[in-house]
Design an enzyme around this catalytic site. Sequence first.
Site, PDB file in Angstrom:
ATOM      1  N   VAL A  23     -13.208   6.166 -23.479  1.00  0.00           N
ATOM      2  CA  VAL A  23     -14.001   7.493 -23.891  1.00  0.00           C
ATOM      3  C   VAL A  23     -15.207   7.643 -22.658  1.00  0.00           C
ATOM      4  O   VAL A  23     -15.500   8.726 -22.198  1.00  0.00           O
ATOM      5  CB  VAL A  23     -14.558   7.385 -25.085  1.00  0.00           C
ATOM      6  CG1 VAL A  23     -15.763   8.462 -25.495  1.00  0.00           C
ATOM      7  CG2 VAL A  23     -13.319   7.433 -26.260  1.00  0.00           C
ATOM      8  N   GLY A 104     -10.934   6.154 -44.124  1.00  0.00           N
ATOM      9  CA  GLY A 104     -12.366   6.694 -44.235  1.00  0.00           C
ATOM     10  C   GLY A 104     -13.125   7.198 -43.108  1.00  0.00           C
ATOM     11  O   GLY A 104     -13.936   8.374 -43.349  1.00  0.00           O
ATOM     12  N   ILE A 126      -6.266  -2.921 -38.168  1.00  0.00           N
ATOM     13  CA  ILE A 126      -5.353  -3.798 -37.730  1.00  0.00           C
ATOM     14  C   ILE A 126      -3.964  -3.507 -38.869  1.00  0.00           C
ATOM     15  O   ILE A 126      -2.825  -3.947 -38.716  1.00  0.00           O
ATOM     16  CB  ILE A 126      -5.592  -5.145 -37.977  1.00  0.00           C
ATOM     17  CG1 ILE A 126      -6.101  -5.502 -39.319  1.00  0.00           C
ATOM     18  CG2 ILE A 126      -6.754  -5.433 -37.027  1.00  0.00           C
ATOM     19  CD1 ILE A 126      -6.343  -7.190 -39.265  1.00  0.00           C
ATOM     20  N   ASP A 127      -4.284  -2.797 -39.931  1.00  0.00           N
ATOM     21  CA  ASP A 127      -3.101  -2.655 -40.730  1.00  0.00           C
ATOM     22  C   ASP A 127      -2.049  -1.683 -40.492  1.00  0.00           C
ATOM     23  O   ASP A 127      -1.061  -1.808 -41.059  1.00  0.00           O
ATOM     24  CB  ASP A 127      -3.940  -1.974 -42.073  1.00  0.00           C
ATOM     25  CG  ASP A 127      -4.532  -3.210 -43.043  1.00  0.00           C
ATOM     26  OD1 ASP A 127      -4.637  -4.283 -42.607  1.00  0.00           O
ATOM     27  OD2 ASP A 127      -5.090  -2.787 -43.803  1.00  0.00           O
ATOM     28  N   ARG A 154       3.834 -24.014 -38.935  1.00  0.00           N
ATOM     29  CA  ARG A 154       5.104 -24.455 -39.042  1.00  0.00           C
ATOM     30  C   ARG A 154       5.079 -25.981 -38.581  1.00  0.00           C
ATOM     31  O   ARG A 154       5.826 -26.846 -39.190  1.00  0.00           O
ATOM     32  CB  ARG A 154       5.982 -23.695 -38.149  1.00  0.00           C
ATOM     33  CG  ARG A 154       7.297 -24.142 -38.297  1.00  0.00           C
ATOM     34  CD  ARG A 154       8.351 -23.588 -37.355  1.00  0.00           C
ATOM     35  NE  ARG A 154       8.583 -22.041 -37.644  1.00  0.00           N
ATOM     36  CZ  ARG A 154       7.946 -21.023 -36.976  1.00  0.00           C
ATOM     37  NH1 ARG A 154       7.226 -21.336 -35.967  1.00  0.00           N
ATOM     38  NH2 ARG A 154       8.131 -19.871 -37.297  1.00  0.00           N
ATOM     39  N   MET A 169      -3.219  -9.766 -43.518  1.00  0.00           N
ATOM     40  CA  MET A 169      -3.544  -8.635 -44.198  1.00  0.00           C
ATOM     41  C   MET A 169      -2.780  -7.272 -44.441  1.00  0.00           C
ATOM     42  O   MET A 169      -1.722  -7.348 -43.697  1.00  0.00           O
ATOM     43  CB  MET A 169      -4.861  -7.817 -43.158  1.00  0.00           C
ATOM     44  CG  MET A 169      -5.968  -9.083 -43.068  1.00  0.00           C
ATOM     45  SD  MET A 169      -7.409  -8.440 -42.440  1.00  0.00           S
ATOM     46  CE  MET A 169      -8.706  -9.355 -43.182  1.00  0.00           C
ATOM     47  N   ALA A 186      10.326 -16.566 -40.388  1.00  0.00           N
ATOM     48  CA  ALA A 186      10.040 -16.689 -41.955  1.00  0.00           C
ATOM     49  C   ALA A 186      11.089 -16.517 -42.709  1.00  0.00           C
ATOM     50  O   ALA A 186      12.370 -15.767 -42.544  1.00  0.00           O
ATOM     51  CB  ALA A 186       9.301 -15.544 -42.406  1.00  0.00           C
ATOM     52  N   ARG A 243       2.292 -24.996 -50.434  1.00  0.00           N
ATOM     53  CA  ARG A 243       1.021 -24.936 -50.001  1.00  0.00           C
ATOM     54  C   ARG A 243       0.498 -23.299 -49.817  1.00  0.00           C
ATOM     55  O   ARG A 243       1.638 -22.442 -49.378  1.00  0.00           O
ATOM     56  CB  ARG A 243       0.506 -25.863 -49.014  1.00  0.00           C
ATOM     57  CG  ARG A 243       0.579 -27.226 -49.318  1.00  0.00           C
ATOM     58  CD  ARG A 243      -0.252 -27.720 -50.291  1.00  0.00           C
ATOM     59  NE  ARG A 243       0.086 -29.155 -50.704  1.00  0.00           N
ATOM     60  CZ  ARG A 243      -0.332 -30.181 -50.135  1.00  0.00           C
ATOM     61  NH1 ARG A 243      -1.024 -30.159 -49.235  1.00  0.00           N
ATOM     62  NH2 ARG A 243       0.101 -31.153 -50.201  1.00  0.00           N
TER      63      ARG A 243
END
Length: 320
Positions: A23, A104, A126-127, A154, A169, A186, A243
């Site tokens: 910018v 927001g 980041i979501d 792992r 997150m 996974a 865990r």
Amino acid sequence: MKRIGILTSGGDAPGMNAAIRAVTKTAIHHGLEVFGIRYGFAGLVAGDFVPLTTENVDHKISEGGTFLYSARFPEFAQEEVQQKGVEQLKKHGIDAVIVIGGDGSYHGALALTRHGVNSVGLPGTIDNDIPYTDYTIGFDSACRTAMDAIDKIRDTASSHHRVFVVNVMGRECGDIAMRVGVASGADAIVIPERPYDVKEIAETITRGFADGKDHGIIVLAEGVMTADKFKDELLKYGDFDARANVLAHMQRGGSPTVTDRVNATKMGNYAVKLLLDGKGGLAVGMENGQLSTHDILDLFDGKHHGDYALLDVNEEMTKY
């Protein structure tokens, strides 16, 4: 238009500094002055403005976080607070503002535009949960960080024949969990947008151990439940050591990836050109690899659609 402002709001995300740099350099190239507004909308109301130059942004492209700092400021939803912010902009001769942040932050950008200060929003979270964009600044970096962490988890899981429930997150959006889950191999990916069966997941883990596997990894989006609670539910159906691990804020940190640096640069450059064309109340996005714009107002009624086909792909990977 002679002078513009830029601020970052809400949670920080890797690549925000790259966008600020873009910018600033683009605006200066077009003969504009640029002011950074520190601490988001709180700094806007307080008049915490600093001049930005090519020299003080050029080296920021590789840095995570936001050197303008960020803050959550829900008070900006109030009309009288918005008016104070507009008065500060007028006082400093700032004609338009670029806002980097999440949902927001877009509300704030729209409020400024309605008060006569053209504003453009860039998706910085980041979501990856913003409608009408396939990508948000920081998402790719967060995925890399989470993947690197799970690769290390792992190692220790395999050393002890353990199962780890790894919390990433994503309160309402499972994009990080899906992408990282596939990338890290996974055994299960659990997200808030899709139903899941804990018993079936436990059976998948048990079958894996029976077939000679020495570890289990479950990637859990934070919006589903806590990792500890999910682990406890899992152990009701499986006889193995498990865990919980919460990656938390580490996903926001670190140097941005190539993808985040390049896309943030393209978005920042484009945002300035929109303002030069006299446009405001717009959100910049990336759709099908191309820059796009939508009215900010449309985002509030829109819904982000993740790449849910990744769940099907991952499920096939766990069967053998």
